[in-house]
Design a protein around this motif. Structure first.
Motif, PDB file in Angstrom:
ATOM      1  N   GLY A   1      40.441  44.133  37.077  1.00 60.33           N
ATOM      2  CA  GLY A   1      39.978  45.359  36.427  1.00 60.33           C
ATOM      3  C   GLY A   1      39.999  45.337  34.918  1.00 60.33           C
ATOM      4  N   ARG A   2      40.296  44.180  34.323  1.00 62.78           N
ATOM      5  CA  ARG A   2      40.397  44.109  32.852  1.00 62.78           C
ATOM      6  C   ARG A   2      39.039  44.036  32.154  1.00 62.78           C
ATOM      7  NH1 ARG A   2      44.246  39.170  31.818  1.00 62.78           N
ATOM      8  NH2 ARG A   2      43.464  38.496  33.876  1.00 62.78           N
ATOM      9  N   ALA A   3      37.988  43.777  32.897  1.00 61.32           N
ATOM     10  CA  ALA A   3      36.647  43.702  32.319  1.00 61.32           C
ATOM     11  C   ALA A   3      35.633  43.998  33.412  1.00 61.32           C
ATOM     12  CB  ALA A   3      36.384  42.312  31.734  1.00 61.32           C
TER      13      ALA A   3
ATOM     14  N   VAL B   1      37.561  40.695  26.225  1.00 66.94           N
ATOM     15  CA  VAL B   1      36.123  40.961  26.163  1.00 66.94           C
ATOM     16  C   VAL B   1      35.791  42.116  27.111  1.00 66.94           C
ATOM     17  CG1 VAL B   1      35.571  38.608  25.528  1.00 66.94           C
ATOM     18  CG2 VAL B   1      35.610  39.247  27.951  1.00 66.94           C
ATOM     19  N   ASP B   2      34.609  42.687  26.950  1.00 66.13           N
ATOM     20  CA  ASP B   2      34.234  43.863  27.737  1.00 66.13           C
ATOM     21  C   ASP B   2      33.643  43.503  29.097  1.00 66.13           C
ATOM     22  OD1 ASP B   2      34.617  46.062  25.623  1.00 66.13           O
ATOM     23  OD2 ASP B   2      33.330  44.621  24.583  1.00 66.13           O
ATOM     24  N   ILE B   3      32.835  42.434  29.128  1.00 69.64           N
ATOM     25  CA  ILE B   3      32.143  42.036  30.358  1.00 69.64           C
ATOM     26  C   ILE B   3      32.224  40.519  30.498  1.00 69.64           C
ATOM     27  CG2 ILE B   3      29.983  42.164  31.687  1.00 69.64           C
ATOM     28  CD1 ILE B   3      29.070  44.337  29.662  1.00 69.64           C
ATOM     29  N   VAL B   4      32.464  40.051  31.705  1.00 71.12           N
ATOM     30  CA  VAL B   4      32.395  38.621  31.969  1.00 71.12           C
ATOM     31  C   VAL B   4      31.234  38.364  32.917  1.00 71.12           C
ATOM     32  CG1 VAL B   4      34.801  38.039  31.507  1.00 71.12           C
ATOM     33  CG2 VAL B   4      34.153  38.849  33.786  1.00 71.12           C
ATOM     34  N   LEU B   5      30.479  37.316  32.621  1.00 69.54           N
ATOM     35  CA  LEU B   5      29.350  36.918  33.458  1.00 69.54           C
ATOM     36  C   LEU B   5      29.753  35.651  34.202  1.00 69.54           C
ATOM     37  CD1 LEU B   5      25.631  36.642  32.278  1.00 69.54           C
ATOM     38  CD2 LEU B   5      26.617  35.207  34.033  1.00 69.54           C
ATOM     39  N   LEU B   6      29.884  35.764  35.506  1.00 67.85           N
ATOM     40  CA  LEU B   6      30.249  34.619  36.334  1.00 67.85           C
ATOM     41  C   LEU B   6      28.973  33.865  36.672  1.00 67.85           C
ATOM     42  CD1 LEU B   6      32.713  36.470  38.764  1.00 67.85           C
ATOM     43  CD2 LEU B   6      33.184  35.472  36.510  1.00 67.85           C
TER      44      LEU B   6
ATOM     45  N   ALA C   1      37.753  35.112  41.268  1.00 65.62           N
ATOM     46  CA  ALA C   1      37.612  35.624  39.908  1.00 65.62           C
ATOM     47  C   ALA C   1      37.955  37.113  39.845  1.00 65.62           C
ATOM     48  CB  ALA C   1      36.197  35.392  39.413  1.00 65.62           C
ATOM     49  N   ILE C   2      37.526  37.874  40.839  1.00 67.68           N
ATOM     50  CA  ILE C   2      37.801  39.309  40.875  1.00 67.68           C
ATOM     51  C   ILE C   2      39.309  39.563  40.870  1.00 67.68           C
ATOM     52  CG2 ILE C   2      37.620  41.402  42.264  1.00 67.68           C
ATOM     53  CD1 ILE C   2      35.031  40.654  40.897  1.00 67.68           C
TER      54      ILE C   2
END
Length: 274
Positions: free
Chosen positions: A229-231, A207-212, A223-224
Motif C-alpha cells: 500500500g505504499r504506492a 515514489v507515488d506509482i510503480v509500474l511493474l 510485488a503487491i
C-alpha cells in the motif's frame, strides 16, 4: 483542448485531402443539395462522430438530422449519422470524416473489449503514448469513449522514469534523486521497475506509482505484498484480451496497454448519398 485548436487540426486534415480543390466533385456538382447517411457495416463503439460532423461544418452549412451517441455501441446496419448539405460539402468531407470516425470507433471498440474483461475488479485500463503522430488528442478521446482512462497526455504533465532514464542516470535511485531535486513535489513520480530488487529501491525513495513491467501474474502478487500500500500499482507489458484478467489482481490499480491505440482495427463504416 479549445475548440479553435480542434478546428485548426481538422482544417489541416481537410487540407491534406482537398488541397487546391476536389476536381471531380467541382466538375460534377451544380449546386445540388443532398442527404447522406453514415452506415455501420459491423458492430462497434461510436467515437469521433462529433469531429466528423465538424469536418462537414467547416466546409459549409450542414443540417444534422440524427446522430448516434458518442460512446454508445452500435451493430451492423445502424445509421450513425444523417445529414443534409450541399452535395459538394458532402463529397469533399466524406473521406476525411469517415477516416477519423472509423479509426476512433475502432479504438473505442477495442478499448471496450478490454474494459469488459476487467468488470468485477477494481483495476482500471490505461492507454499509453503509443499514438499516431498528430492524432493523440483524438485517439485518447476514443479510449475514454470506450471506457478506458487516459494516462499522461505527453511528456510535460507527469514524471515517468523508464529504463533508458535509469541507464543514463546510472541507476534507479540516482534517476529518482535527480527528479526530486529538480521538480520537488510539483508532480507525481512514477517509476518503471523490471525486478523485485528495483521495486524495493524505488519504494525506498517514496515514489507515488510503480509500474511493474513484464511481470508474470505470480511476480505481481509478490510485488503487491512487498509494496504493502505504499504506492499505487500499474502493470504493463504484453497485455492481451486473453490474459488481462490474470493481471487484475487485488492491489493492482491500473493495467496499461499500448495495443488499444496502436493495434486497433479500423471499423467498416460507409457514407451513402440518399
Amino acid at each position: 483542448m479549445e475548440f479553435w485548436k480542434i478546428d485548426r487540426i481538422l482544417l489541416n486534415f481537410l487540407e491534406e485531402d482537398v488541397g487546391f480543390g476536389d476536381i471531380t466533385t467541382e466538375s460534377i456538382c451544380r449546386g445540388e443539395r443532398a442527404k447522406a447517411v453514415f452506415l455501420a457495416k459491423e458492430k462497434g463503439v461510436c467515437a469521433g462522430l462529433d469531429f466528423s460532423i465538424r469536418i462537414f461544418q467547416l466546409l459549409g452549412d450542414v443540417k444534422v438530422i440524427r446522430a448516434w451517441e458518442e460512446g454508445k455501441e452500435f451493430k451492423k446496419g445502424d445509421v450513425l449519422l444523417e445529414i443534409e448539405a450541399s452535395a459538394e460539402v458532402l463529397l469533399k468531407g466524406e473521406r476525411t470524416a469517415l477516416n477519423l470516425l472509423q479509426r476512433l470507433s475502432g479504438i473505442a471498440f477495442l478499448t471496450r473489449e478490454f474494459v469488459k474483461r476487467l468488470q468485477g475488479t477494481k483495476t482500471r485500463l490505461l492507454d499509453t503514448r503509443k499514438t499516431t503522430p498528430g492524432l493523440r488528442y483524438f485517439e485518447k478521446y476514443a479510449v475514454r469513449m470506450g471506457g478506458g482512462t487516459n494516462h499522461r497526455f505527453a511528456l510535460y504533465d507527469m514524471v515517468l522514469i523508464k529504463d533508458n532514464h535509469k541507464r543514463i542516470a546510472g541507476g534507479i535511485g540516482e534517476a529518482i534523486r535527480r527528479v526530486k531535486e529538480r521538480i520537488g513535489p510539483a508532480y507525481k513520480i512514477e517509476v518503471e521497475v523490471e525486478s523485485l530488487e528495483e521495486l524495493e529501491e524505488a519504494l525506498s525513495w517514496k515514489v507515488d506509482i510503480v509500474l511493474l513491467d513484464n511481470f508474470s501474474p505470480q511476480m505481481v502478487r509478490e510485488a503487491i505484498k512487498l509494496i504493502g500500500g505504499r504506492a499505487e500499482v500499474e502493470v504493463s507489458g504484453n497485455i492481451t484480451l486473453d490474459n488481462i484478467k490474470d493481471y487484475a489482481i487485488e492491489g493492482v490499480d491500473y493495467i496499461s496497454s499500448g495495443s488499444i491505440t496502436h493495434s486497433a482495427r479500423w471499423l467498416d463504416i460507409s457514407m451513402r448519398v440518399l
